[in-house]
Design an enzyme around this catalytic site. Structure first.
Site, short mmCIF file in Angstrom:
data_model
loop_
_atom_site.label_atom_id
_atom_site.label_comp_id
_atom_site.label_asym_id
_atom_site.label_seq_id
_atom_site.Cartn_x
_atom_site.Cartn_y
_atom_site.Cartn_z
N LYS A 62 27.93 56.01 39.30
CA LYS A 62 26.74 55.68 40.10
C LYS A 62 27.15 55.08 41.44
CE LYS A 62 23.66 55.23 36.18
NZ LYS A 62 22.88 54.33 35.32
N HIS A 113 29.31 43.54 25.71
CA HIS A 113 28.86 44.35 24.57
C HIS A 113 28.49 43.50 23.37
CE1 HIS A 113 33.17 44.02 23.63
NE2 HIS A 113 33.43 44.67 24.74
C1 COA Z 1 35.23 36.22 28.82
C2 COA Z 1 33.99 35.91 28.02
C3 COA Z 1 32.95 35.31 28.97
C4 COA Z 1 33.44 37.18 27.37
O1 COA Z 1 32.12 36.99 26.91
P1 COA Z 1 31.65 37.35 25.44
O2 COA Z 1 30.24 36.99 25.33
O3 COA Z 1 32.63 36.83 24.45
O4 COA Z 1 31.79 38.94 25.34
P2 COA Z 1 31.09 40.07 26.20
O5 COA Z 1 30.83 41.20 25.29
O6 COA Z 1 29.93 39.59 27.02
O7 COA Z 1 32.23 40.46 27.22
C5 COA Z 1 33.37 41.07 26.78
C6 COA Z 1 34.02 41.64 28.02
O8 COA Z 1 34.24 40.62 28.97
C7 COA Z 1 35.30 41.03 29.82
N1 COA Z 1 36.20 39.91 30.02
C8 COA Z 1 37.06 39.36 29.14
N2 COA Z 1 37.71 38.34 29.72
C9 COA Z 1 37.26 38.25 30.99
C10 COA Z 1 37.59 37.43 32.12
N3 COA Z 1 38.52 36.48 32.03
N4 COA Z 1 36.93 37.62 33.29
C11 COA Z 1 36.00 38.58 33.40
N5 COA Z 1 35.66 39.42 32.37
C12 COA Z 1 36.29 39.25 31.19
C13 COA Z 1 36.01 42.21 29.12
O9 COA Z 1 35.71 43.39 29.84
C14 COA Z 1 35.37 42.23 27.73
O10 COA Z 1 35.20 43.51 27.17
P3 COA Z 1 36.47 44.38 26.75
O11 COA Z 1 37.37 43.50 25.94
O12 COA Z 1 35.88 45.49 25.95
O13 COA Z 1 37.10 44.85 28.04
C15 COA Z 1 34.29 34.91 26.89
O14 COA Z 1 35.17 35.49 25.98
C16 COA Z 1 34.82 33.60 27.38
O15 COA Z 1 35.99 33.39 27.61
N6 COA Z 1 33.93 32.68 27.50
C17 COA Z 1 34.29 31.37 27.94
C18 COA Z 1 33.37 30.40 27.30
C19 COA Z 1 33.67 30.34 25.86
O16 COA Z 1 34.79 30.22 25.42
N7 COA Z 1 32.59 30.35 25.11
C20 COA Z 1 32.67 30.35 23.68
C21 COA Z 1 31.85 29.26 23.14
S1 COA Z 1 30.14 29.54 23.43
#
Ligand code: COA
Length: 129
Positions: A62, A113
């Site tokens: 896109k 996801h």
């Molecule tokens: C990175 C993070 C935000 C991902 O969010 P999530 O809700 O677990 O998972 P989502 O499905 O929304 O996102 C997954 C995708 O995030 C992306 N991702 C992973 N680490 C990332 C980073 N450091 N920066 C940007 N994007 C990131 C990846 O593309 C991943 O998908 P993939 O493995 O298929 O490529 C999360 O793992 C994280 O580190 N959160 C920090 C806060 C935390 O630890 N919370 C937990 C307690 S509530």
């Protein structure tokens, strides 16, 4: 930096899983690069990760404004994860050509996801179409 284009896409994980079950390796190898397949292989939520990559490719299409037209191939758009987990896009072939023609300097993506759906957003910087 100027935002030149934005693309977003959502994928039904169940539907993608059915495509994989039905067409197997042929489908996987047509859509995903070896790097992408390796990243997803053996993960507990493999279909979700694949769906995230599928959504990212469509979001980038896109951004390029082409869909699958103009010879852009699924494999021209590759998602690679940095050691932090952050995803980025590698463009090759026709995808790279079109991005260069449009003078896009960078494409940034984000993927998320859950069990049912994957979503991805892509933003391009540059002069734009
Ligand atoms: C990175 C993070 C935000 C991902 O969010 P999530 O809700 O677990 O998972 P989502 O499905 O929304 O996102 C997954 C995708 O995030 C992306 N991702 C992973 N680490 C990332 C980073 N450091 N920066 C940007 N994007 C990131 C990846 O593309 C991943 O998908 P993939 O493995 O298929 O490529 C999360 O793992 C994280 O580190 N959160 C920090 C806060 C935390 O630890 N919370 C937990 C307690 S509530």
């Amino acid at each position: 930096m100027t935002i030149a284009a934005h693309g977003i896409d959502m994928v039904d994980c169940k539907r993608l899983g059915e495509m994989i079950d039905r067409y197997g390796e042929r489908f996987l190898n047509r859509v995903f690069t070896p790097v992408e397949l390796e990243y997803c292989r053996g993960r507990k939520r493999r279909t979700e990760h694949l769906a995230g990559r599928f959504a990212a490719k469509e979001a980038v299409m896109k951004v390029l404004g082409t869909g699958l037209r103009k010879g852009v191939n699924w494999l021209d758009i590759e998602v690679v994860n940095e050691p932090s987990g952050r995803p980025r896009i590698n463009l090759t072939g026709k995808g790279r050509e079109i991005a260069d023609e449009q003078e896009l300097t960078e494409i940034i993506i984000s993927i998320s996801h859950i069990t049912t759906h994957a979503i991805a957003s892509a933003v391009a910087s540059g002069k734009g179409p």
